[in-house]
Design an enzyme around this catalytic site. Structure first.
Site, PDB file in Angstrom:
ATOM      1  N   THR A 275       0.835  -1.206   0.000  1.00 45.68           N
ATOM      2  CA  THR A 275       0.000   0.000   0.000  1.00 45.68           C
ATOM      3  C   THR A 275       0.866   1.251   0.000  1.00 45.68           C
ATOM      4  O   THR A 275       0.599   2.211  -0.725  1.00 45.68           O
ATOM      5  CB  THR A 275      -0.957   0.001   1.209  1.00 45.68           C
ATOM      6  OG1 THR A 275      -1.785  -1.161   1.139  1.00 45.68           O
ATOM      7  CG2 THR A 275      -1.827   1.242   1.236  1.00 45.68           C
ATOM      8  N   CYS A 276       1.912   1.237   0.802  1.00 48.59           N
ATOM      9  CA  CYS A 276       2.801   2.394   0.945  1.00 48.59           C
ATOM     10  C   CYS A 276       3.509   2.720  -0.374  1.00 48.59           C
ATOM     11  O   CYS A 276       3.645   3.877  -0.752  1.00 48.59           O
ATOM     12  CB  CYS A 276       3.834   2.132   2.027  1.00 48.59           C
ATOM     13  SG  CYS A 276       3.133   1.570   3.590  1.00 48.59           S
ATOM     14  N   SER A 277       3.953   1.688  -1.076  1.00 51.16           N
ATOM     15  CA  SER A 277       4.736   1.873  -2.299  1.00 51.16           C
ATOM     16  C   SER A 277       3.882   2.053  -3.542  1.00 51.16           C
ATOM     17  O   SER A 277       4.328   2.654  -4.520  1.00 51.16           O
ATOM     18  CB  SER A 277       5.659   0.666  -2.513  1.00 51.16           C
ATOM     19  OG  SER A 277       6.607   0.589  -1.483  1.00 51.16           O
TER      20      SER A 277
END
Length: 181
Positions: A54-56
């Site tokens: 999700t972060c990337s």
């Protein structure tokens, strides 16, 4: 959280310095909370870990893409903090081709702990990490707070939405509309 001053900590960063020479021209540089937050209005967002899906895929790239819109709302800088060391954060920034968002390594988790956002993520093999949140910080004080629901150790899910750049931008734009009325 509103009006609360961000905790005073020292972050151990690695900065490029050609004077070092060799294949790894970086040196250690200590940066304080004051270096990052005093005298400016910034968005700080935190996430469980560099290189995670999700972060990337969404959170970091969307903040990068929307940087100009944040500037139009009076934001000077956008920072991403994660309980990862400087080596990991630098490698992640390079892999993401970051140009605008700045990464803050919180390797020991001290800043995250003092923000009250440190959680255990042993259930996914991470250990202690940050809960996903964001804040608008004005001259070192929290102006707006965006915390994902379900704050807990070993949470079964990884909620994302409240701290998204789109949600924060909408809140900033709505403030402008309210002030103009």
């Amino acid at each position: 959280m509103f009006g609360k001053k961000v905790p005073a900590v020292t972050f151990r960063t690695r900065v490029r310095d050609e004077a070092v020479g060799g294949p790894n021209p970086f040196r250690w540089e200590d940066k304080s909370s004051a270096d990052y937050f005093d005298g400016k209005r910034v968005v700080l967002f935190s996430l469980p870990g560099a290189f995670t899906p999700t972060c990337s895929t969404y959170q970091l790239p969307d903040f990068e893409k929307l940087f100009g819109e944040f500037q139009a709302q009076g934001i000077d800088e956008i920072y991403c903090v994660s309980v990862n060391d400087a080596f990991v954060m630098n490698a992640w920034g390079k892999s993401q081709n970051l140009d605008k968002v700045k990464l803050i390594p919180d390797g020991s988790g001290e800043f995250t702990r003092k923000m009250g956002m440190l959680v255990a993520k042993d259930n996914v093999g991470f250990g202690m990490r940050s809960w996903r949140y964001a804040a608008v910080i004005n001259n070192g004080r929290i102006e707006k707070w965006f915390e994902e629901e379900g704050f807990s150790d070993n949470c079964d899910s990884d909620p994302y939405g409240v701290s998204s750049p789109q949600n924060i931008l909408e809140a900033l734009k709505n403030d402008d509309v309210a002030e103009a009325a």
